[in-house]
Design a protein around this motif. Structure first.
Motif, PDB file in Angstrom:
ATOM      1  N   ARG A 153       2.509   1.550  -5.195  1.00 51.20           N
ATOM      2  CA  ARG A 153       1.457   1.979  -6.114  1.00 51.20           C
ATOM      3  C   ARG A 153       2.055   2.405  -7.455  1.00 51.20           C
ATOM      4  O   ARG A 153       1.511   2.088  -8.511  1.00 51.20           O
ATOM      5  CB  ARG A 153       0.666   3.130  -5.496  1.00 51.20           C
ATOM      6  CG  ARG A 153      -0.560   3.525  -6.282  1.00 51.20           C
ATOM      7  CD  ARG A 153      -1.311   4.615  -5.566  1.00 51.20           C
ATOM      8  NE  ARG A 153      -1.864   4.161  -4.308  1.00 51.20           N
ATOM      9  CZ  ARG A 153      -3.156   3.891  -4.120  1.00 51.20           C
ATOM     10  NH1 ARG A 153      -4.002   4.035  -5.105  1.00 51.20           N
ATOM     11  NH2 ARG A 153      -3.588   3.495  -2.949  1.00 51.20           N
ATOM     12  N   ARG A 154       3.176   3.090  -7.415  1.00 49.97           N
ATOM     13  CA  ARG A 154       3.814   3.522  -8.663  1.00 49.97           C
ATOM     14  C   ARG A 154       4.368   2.346  -9.446  1.00 49.97           C
ATOM     15  O   ARG A 154       4.313   2.327 -10.678  1.00 49.97           O
ATOM     16  CB  ARG A 154       4.927   4.522  -8.359  1.00 49.97           C
ATOM     17  CG  ARG A 154       4.379   5.873  -7.971  1.00 49.97           C
ATOM     18  CD  ARG A 154       5.474   6.848  -7.644  1.00 49.97           C
ATOM     19  NE  ARG A 154       4.890   8.155  -7.356  1.00 49.97           N
ATOM     20  CZ  ARG A 154       5.548   9.147  -6.796  1.00 49.97           C
ATOM     21  NH1 ARG A 154       6.811   8.977  -6.427  1.00 49.97           N
ATOM     22  NH2 ARG A 154       4.960  10.299  -6.572  1.00 49.97           N
ATOM     23  N   ARG A 155       4.896   1.336  -8.766  1.00 47.18           N
ATOM     24  CA  ARG A 155       5.366   0.133  -9.454  1.00 47.18           C
ATOM     25  C   ARG A 155       4.214  -0.605 -10.111  1.00 47.18           C
ATOM     26  O   ARG A 155       4.333  -1.115 -11.223  1.00 47.18           O
ATOM     27  CB  ARG A 155       6.090  -0.792  -8.484  1.00 47.18           C
ATOM     28  CG  ARG A 155       7.481  -0.305  -8.139  1.00 47.18           C
ATOM     29  CD  ARG A 155       8.194  -1.260  -7.240  1.00 47.18           C
ATOM     30  NE  ARG A 155       8.361  -2.556  -7.885  1.00 47.18           N
ATOM     31  CZ  ARG A 155       8.727  -3.660  -7.245  1.00 47.18           C
ATOM     32  NH1 ARG A 155       8.966  -3.609  -5.949  1.00 47.18           N
ATOM     33  NH2 ARG A 155       8.864  -4.796  -7.882  1.00 47.18           N
ATOM     34  N   ALA A 156       3.069  -0.666  -9.423  1.00 48.08           N
ATOM     35  CA  ALA A 156       1.897  -1.342  -9.990  1.00 48.08           C
ATOM     36  C   ALA A 156       1.342  -0.566 -11.177  1.00 48.08           C
ATOM     37  O   ALA A 156       0.938  -1.174 -12.183  1.00 48.08           O
ATOM     38  CB  ALA A 156       0.829  -1.513  -8.917  1.00 48.08           C
ATOM     39  N   ILE A 157       1.328   0.755 -11.098  1.00 46.26           N
ATOM     40  CA  ILE A 157       0.848   1.563 -12.221  1.00 46.26           C
ATOM     41  C   ILE A 157       1.771   1.388 -13.426  1.00 46.26           C
ATOM     42  O   ILE A 157       1.325   1.396 -14.570  1.00 46.26           O
ATOM     43  CB  ILE A 157       0.728   3.041 -11.801  1.00 46.26           C
ATOM     44  CG1 ILE A 157      -0.467   3.224 -10.857  1.00 46.26           C
ATOM     45  CG2 ILE A 157       0.576   3.964 -13.006  1.00 46.26           C
ATOM     46  CD1 ILE A 157      -0.588   4.593 -10.263  1.00 46.26           C
ATOM     47  N   GLY A 158       3.064   1.202 -13.175  1.00 42.85           N
ATOM     48  CA  GLY A 158       3.998   0.973 -14.267  1.00 42.85           C
ATOM     49  C   GLY A 158       3.821  -0.369 -14.940  1.00 42.85           C
ATOM     50  O   GLY A 158       4.253  -0.557 -16.078  1.00 42.85           O
ATOM     51  N   TYR A 159       3.179  -1.307 -14.274  1.00 42.14           N
ATOM     52  CA  TYR A 159       3.006  -2.644 -14.853  1.00 42.14           C
ATOM     53  C   TYR A 159       1.608  -2.846 -15.423  1.00 42.14           C
ATOM     54  O   TYR A 159       1.453  -3.326 -16.547  1.00 42.14           O
ATOM     55  CB  TYR A 159       3.303  -3.707 -13.795  1.00 42.14           C
ATOM     56  CG  TYR A 159       3.365  -5.093 -14.377  1.00 42.14           C
ATOM     57  CD1 TYR A 159       4.507  -5.527 -15.027  1.00 42.14           C
ATOM     58  CD2 TYR A 159       2.288  -5.954 -14.311  1.00 42.14           C
ATOM     59  CE1 TYR A 159       4.579  -6.787 -15.587  1.00 42.14           C
ATOM     60  CE2 TYR A 159       2.343  -7.215 -14.860  1.00 42.14           C
ATOM     61  CZ  TYR A 159       3.489  -7.619 -15.499  1.00 42.14           C
ATOM     62  OH  TYR A 159       3.550  -8.870 -16.054  1.00 42.14           O
ATOM     63  N   ILE A 160       0.578  -2.485 -14.672  1.00 43.65           N
ATOM     64  CA  ILE A 160      -0.810  -2.689 -15.107  1.00 43.65           C
ATOM     65  C   ILE A 160      -1.190  -1.573 -16.080  1.00 43.65           C
ATOM     66  O   ILE A 160      -0.838  -0.420 -15.873  1.00 43.65           O
ATOM     67  CB  ILE A 160      -1.758  -2.699 -13.884  1.00 43.65           C
ATOM     68  CG1 ILE A 160      -1.371  -3.822 -12.939  1.00 43.65           C
ATOM     69  CG2 ILE A 160      -3.206  -2.836 -14.302  1.00 43.65           C
ATOM     70  CD1 ILE A 160      -1.564  -5.199 -13.495  1.00 43.65           C
ATOM     71  N   GLN A 213      -6.933   3.356 -13.196  1.00 42.56           N
ATOM     72  CA  GLN A 213      -8.067   3.266 -12.273  1.00 42.56           C
ATOM     73  C   GLN A 213      -8.198   1.871 -11.685  1.00 42.56           C
ATOM     74  O   GLN A 213      -8.626   1.711 -10.540  1.00 42.56           O
ATOM     75  CB  GLN A 213      -9.380   3.651 -12.977  1.00 42.56           C
ATOM     76  CG  GLN A 213      -9.623   5.142 -13.047  1.00 42.56           C
ATOM     77  CD  GLN A 213      -8.699   5.838 -14.028  1.00 42.56           C
ATOM     78  OE1 GLN A 213      -8.296   5.249 -15.020  1.00 42.56           O
ATOM     79  NE2 GLN A 213      -8.351   7.083 -13.751  1.00 42.56           N
ATOM     80  N   LEU A 214      -7.838   0.870 -12.449  1.00 39.83           N
ATOM     81  CA  LEU A 214      -7.873  -0.498 -11.954  1.00 39.83           C
ATOM     82  C   LEU A 214      -6.879  -0.697 -10.819  1.00 39.83           C
ATOM     83  O   LEU A 214      -7.171  -1.375  -9.841  1.00 39.83           O
ATOM     84  CB  LEU A 214      -7.576  -1.468 -13.108  1.00 39.83           C
ATOM     85  CG  LEU A 214      -7.669  -2.947 -12.812  1.00 39.83           C
ATOM     86  CD1 LEU A 214      -9.099  -3.321 -12.479  1.00 39.83           C
ATOM     87  CD2 LEU A 214      -7.174  -3.741 -13.998  1.00 39.83           C
ATOM     88  N   VAL A 215      -5.716  -0.069 -10.929  1.00 40.10           N
ATOM     89  CA  VAL A 215      -4.708  -0.159  -9.867  1.00 40.10           C
ATOM     90  C   VAL A 215      -5.223   0.505  -8.603  1.00 40.10           C
ATOM     91  O   VAL A 215      -5.095  -0.036  -7.501  1.00 40.10           O
ATOM     92  CB  VAL A 215      -3.378   0.484 -10.323  1.00 40.10           C
ATOM     93  CG1 VAL A 215      -2.406   0.579  -9.168  1.00 40.10           C
ATOM     94  CG2 VAL A 215      -2.779  -0.311 -11.450  1.00 40.10           C
ATOM     95  N   HIS A 216      -5.846   1.673  -8.738  1.00 41.60           N
ATOM     96  CA  HIS A 216      -6.376   2.359  -7.563  1.00 41.60           C
ATOM     97  C   HIS A 216      -7.480   1.532  -6.892  1.00 41.60           C
ATOM     98  O   HIS A 216      -7.540   1.431  -5.663  1.00 41.60           O
ATOM     99  CB  HIS A 216      -6.899   3.744  -7.939  1.00 41.60           C
ATOM    100  CG  HIS A 216      -5.808   4.685  -8.372  1.00 41.60           C
ATOM    101  ND1 HIS A 216      -4.653   4.886  -7.646  1.00 41.60           N
ATOM    102  CD2 HIS A 216      -5.698   5.479  -9.462  1.00 41.60           C
ATOM    103  CE1 HIS A 216      -3.886   5.768  -8.258  1.00 41.60           C
ATOM    104  NE2 HIS A 216      -4.496   6.133  -9.381  1.00 41.60           N
ATOM    105  N   ALA A 217      -8.348   0.926  -7.693  1.00 44.26           N
ATOM    106  CA  ALA A 217      -9.404   0.078  -7.132  1.00 44.26           C
ATOM    107  C   ALA A 217      -8.816  -1.148  -6.446  1.00 44.26           C
ATOM    108  O   ALA A 217      -9.290  -1.561  -5.375  1.00 44.26           O
ATOM    109  CB  ALA A 217     -10.369  -0.342  -8.236  1.00 44.26           C
ATOM    110  N   GLY A 231       0.776  -1.232   0.000  1.00 42.39           N
ATOM    111  CA  GLY A 231       0.000   0.000   0.000  1.00 42.39           C
ATOM    112  C   GLY A 231       0.807   1.281   0.000  1.00 42.39           C
ATOM    113  O   GLY A 231       0.217   2.367   0.071  1.00 42.39           O
ATOM    114  N   SER A 232       2.111   1.228  -0.083  1.00 43.86           N
ATOM    115  CA  SER A 232       2.908   2.457  -0.056  1.00 43.86           C
ATOM    116  C   SER A 232       2.840   3.150  -1.417  1.00 43.86           C
ATOM    117  O   SER A 232       2.380   2.585  -2.411  1.00 43.86           O
ATOM    118  CB  SER A 232       4.354   2.145   0.302  1.00 43.86           C
ATOM    119  OG  SER A 232       4.946   1.376  -0.720  1.00 43.86           O
ATOM    120  N   LEU A 233       3.328   4.375  -1.449  1.00 39.98           N
ATOM    121  CA  LEU A 233       3.322   5.138  -2.689  1.00 39.98           C
ATOM    122  C   LEU A 233       4.253   4.502  -3.721  1.00 39.98           C
ATOM    123  O   LEU A 233       3.928   4.435  -4.906  1.00 39.98           O
ATOM    124  CB  LEU A 233       3.747   6.581  -2.416  1.00 39.98           C
ATOM    125  CG  LEU A 233       3.801   7.510  -3.620  1.00 39.98           C
ATOM    126  CD1 LEU A 233       2.425   7.633  -4.250  1.00 39.98           C
ATOM    127  CD2 LEU A 233       4.327   8.866  -3.210  1.00 39.98           C
TER     128      LEU A 233
END
Length: 116
Positions: free
Chosen positions: A63-70, A74-78, A58-60
């Protein structure tokens, strides 16, 4: 020889393989269940497990690593919002692979991968 090689090559160059795994991971997180070949399901399983573990952190930076992959932001935020309730007390094993009937055209082993 492929001795001790852990990554399945899926018969594709590296860039196409990475794009395929990203697309499969995105659709699995979006829909919760997809049907694909057994080898692709096993390959995407580790990627999805890694993304869900990032979401549990849940860290920032996670979140940035997940946004870089997915592919879908909006799906990452959900995912980051609902993962604590769904997988809070589970230590891994977020996906399940169920084997199904072979594909009709080329008799490839098919399976369903779903989020537990």
């Amino acid at each position: 020889m492929r001795h001790r090689r852990r990554v399945p090559l899926l018969g594709k160059p590296a860039d196409q393989r990475k794009a395929l795994l990203r697309a499969l991971a995105t659709e699995l997180i979006r829909h919760g269940r997809i049907t694909t070949t057994k080898i692709r399901a096993k390959a995407v399983q580790s990627e999805v497990e890694r993304i869900i573990t990032l979401a549990k952190d849940g860290s920032l930076a996670a979140r940035r690593r997940a946004i870089g992959y997915i592919y879908d932001k909006q799906l990452v935020h959900a995912l980051f919002e609902q993962v604590k309730d769904r997988y809070g007390n589970r230590n891994g094993g977020y996906t399940r692979i169920i084997r199904t009937v072979p594909r009709r055209g080329d008799n490839a082993e098919m399976s369903i991968i779903e989020l537990v």
